[in-house]
Scaffold this motif. Structure first.
Motif, PDB file in Angstrom:
ATOM      1  N   ARG A 118      13.028 -15.328 -47.385  1.00 36.65           N
ATOM      2  CA  ARG A 118      12.249 -14.395 -46.578  1.00 36.65           C
ATOM      3  C   ARG A 118      10.842 -14.906 -46.278  1.00 36.65           C
ATOM      4  O   ARG A 118      10.049 -14.194 -45.667  1.00 36.65           O
ATOM      5  CB  ARG A 118      12.181 -13.049 -47.289  1.00 36.65           C
ATOM      6  N   VAL A 153      20.948 -13.420 -41.807  1.00 33.92           N
ATOM      7  CA  VAL A 153      20.556 -13.965 -40.506  1.00 33.92           C
ATOM      8  C   VAL A 153      21.810 -14.178 -39.661  1.00 33.92           C
ATOM      9  O   VAL A 153      22.806 -14.719 -40.143  1.00 33.92           O
ATOM     10  CB  VAL A 153      19.805 -15.308 -40.662  1.00 33.92           C
ATOM     11  N   GLU A 211      12.367 -15.514 -34.016  1.00 27.83           N
ATOM     12  CA  GLU A 211      11.933 -14.943 -35.286  1.00 27.83           C
ATOM     13  C   GLU A 211      10.913 -15.907 -35.879  1.00 27.83           C
ATOM     14  O   GLU A 211      11.101 -17.122 -35.828  1.00 27.83           O
ATOM     15  CB  GLU A 211      13.114 -14.766 -36.241  1.00 27.83           C
ATOM     16  N   SER A 225      17.167  -6.459 -43.412  1.00 29.12           N
ATOM     17  CA  SER A 225      15.852  -6.090 -43.956  1.00 29.12           C
ATOM     18  C   SER A 225      16.059  -5.611 -45.386  1.00 29.12           C
ATOM     19  O   SER A 225      16.136  -4.404 -45.650  1.00 29.12           O
ATOM     20  CB  SER A 225      15.202  -4.989 -43.105  1.00 29.12           C
ATOM     21  N   TRP A 244       8.578 -16.550 -39.329  1.00 28.12           N
ATOM     22  CA  TRP A 244       8.170 -16.244 -40.703  1.00 28.12           C
ATOM     23  C   TRP A 244       6.766 -16.794 -40.931  1.00 28.12           C
ATOM     24  O   TRP A 244       6.481 -17.958 -40.610  1.00 28.12           O
ATOM     25  CB  TRP A 244       9.139 -16.858 -41.706  1.00 28.12           C
ATOM     26  N   LEU A 260       7.487 -11.145 -41.299  1.00 25.84           N
ATOM     27  CA  LEU A 260       8.478 -11.671 -40.365  1.00 25.84           C
ATOM     28  C   LEU A 260       8.222 -11.003 -39.026  1.00 25.84           C
ATOM     29  O   LEU A 260       8.226  -9.770 -38.924  1.00 25.84           O
ATOM     30  CB  LEU A 260       9.895 -11.372 -40.850  1.00 25.84           C
ATOM     31  N   THR A 280       9.615 -10.491 -35.304  1.00 26.72           N
ATOM     32  CA  THR A 280      10.859 -10.599 -34.536  1.00 26.72           C
ATOM     33  C   THR A 280      10.613 -10.209 -33.085  1.00 26.72           C
ATOM     34  O   THR A 280      10.138  -9.104 -32.803  1.00 26.72           O
ATOM     35  CB  THR A 280      11.954  -9.695 -35.124  1.00 26.72           C
ATOM     36  N   ARG A 300      12.354 -19.623 -35.739  1.00 26.40           N
ATOM     37  CA  ARG A 300      13.790 -19.682 -35.455  1.00 26.40           C
ATOM     38  C   ARG A 300      13.969 -19.137 -34.048  1.00 26.40           C
ATOM     39  O   ARG A 300      13.760 -17.948 -33.796  1.00 26.40           O
ATOM     40  CB  ARG A 300      14.587 -18.855 -36.455  1.00 26.40           C
TER      41      ARG A 300
END
Length: 348
Positions: free
Chosen positions: A84, A69, A224, A59, A226, A216, A218, A258
């Motif tokens: 990002r 990552v 994840e 972060s 974005w 983002l 999570t 992801r």
């Protein structure tokens, strides 16, 4: 004698430079964050990965363009850097009207239908639905559509999260167009890069990746996501002849996923492209390869998990029993020309 002194001085300077370089490296490594993979079926199980010096933090602070990552299912077991914000030319992305790049690296378009909902991903413990907005100019046989919102259902207790681009007549870069909610309650996420919100239990983490309009999302050990909010610009409207009205800029989402694990039976407009047995019907060489599936993936609402092909099982199946797919999720580099990667055309 002078030559001996020069040689000694040269060795002394070299030694000082070497010690200085070692000290810098040690400091950089000390500043880099690390993560250990604890997924038992991961090839990186119990291996610690250290973030590269170019992106030492998961972060990063305000102004940093890249974050660290860690992919526990990448056999290399090495942390990498990534942008990002969504990479619309990378695997797992959904941008424009809407243009997808699947887990197989192939570009395809799925238009759906305006004001309806479709399952982008449906797996044993994760469902991601999207609401489409759009319009149909006179003389067209189908809608122009964009992804306006996402609905997530996940985890053993069926937690819910929604994210939407709020409607706006005109786009204003100084206004935050994102609206977020968790378990039906609106999330007030302070403006500002790296602002973070997470509920008790840490089921989900929401982190701003710019002062506003980009986050983002999570889901620990699951995915994840974005997200970036953008408008349909006047230039877009002129080029593609959308017929955008003056009272709506069609604010919509650019998204990139992801996945940290998926089951072999994963379904959905995007999810199916990660299956090892999936044969993508998108025709290579076609400027806009449209792939159907509206009847298979239509849901009745943003948080409905039922559709004709959906496989979500209310999170009742233990993640330890899921045999994960081998996920090769390297992003695509489009800097080398208009075509990069199998089936990928980097310019619309």
């Amino acid at each position: 004698m002078k030559e001996d002194l020069k040689r000694i001085n040269g060795l002394y300077v070299t030694l000082l430079l070497t010690l200085y370089a070692c000290a810098v490296i040690v400091q950089l490594e000390a500043a880099s964050e690390t993560k250990t993979c604890f997924q038992k079926k991961s090839p990186c199980f119990l291996k610690k990965q250290t973030c590269p010096n170019q992106c030492p933090s998961f972060s990063p602070p305000n102004g940093s363009s890249k974050a660290c990552v860690v992919d526990c299912f990448n056999p290399i077991c090495k942390a990498t850097c990534r942008n990002r914000k969504p990479n619309c030319n990378g695997r797992g992305s959904a941008c424009l009207d809407p243009r997808f790049i699947g887990g197989d690296g192939i570009v395809f378009y799925f238009h759906g239908k305006r004001d309806e909902h479709f399952a982008l991903v449906s797996d044993t413990d994760l469902q991601v639905n999207a609401r489409f907005i759009g319009l149909r100019p006179s003389g067209r046989s189908r809608d122009f559509t964009w992804i306006q919102s996402l609905g997530l259902i996940f985890g053993p207790n069926n937690k819910t999260f929604t994210l939407e681009a709020q409607k706006a007549a005109k786009w204003d870069h100084q206004v935050d167009h994102l609206r977020l909610s968790f378990q039906g309650k609106e999330i007030l996420l302070p403006k500002g890069d790296s602002s973070i919100w997470t509920p008790p239990g840490s089921y989900i983490k929401i982190e701003r990746t710019s002062d506003m309009n980009s986050v983002l999302v999570t889901l620990p050990d699951i995915a994840e996501i974005w997200v970036n909010v953008v408008p349909v610009t006047k230039e877009d409207d002129t080029i593609h002849k959308y017929g955008r009205p003056e009272n709506d800029c069609f604010a919509h989402l650019e998204v990139q996923f992801r996945f940290l694990r998926l089951s072999p039976n994963v379904e959905g407009v995007l999810g199916r492209t990660y299956r090892e047995d999936f044969q993508n019907p998108a025709k290579p060489g076609v400027a806009m390869p449209v792939v159907g599936g509206e009847d298979k993936y239509r849901t009745s609402s943003l948080l409905e998990t039922s559709c004709n092909a959906c496989v979500y099982s209310r999170g009742s199946r233990s993640s330890d029993k899921i045999e994960p797919l081998s996920l090769n999720q390297n992003t695509v580099d489009c800097t080398g020309g208009s075509s990069s990667g199998i089936g990928i055309f980097c310019r619309k």
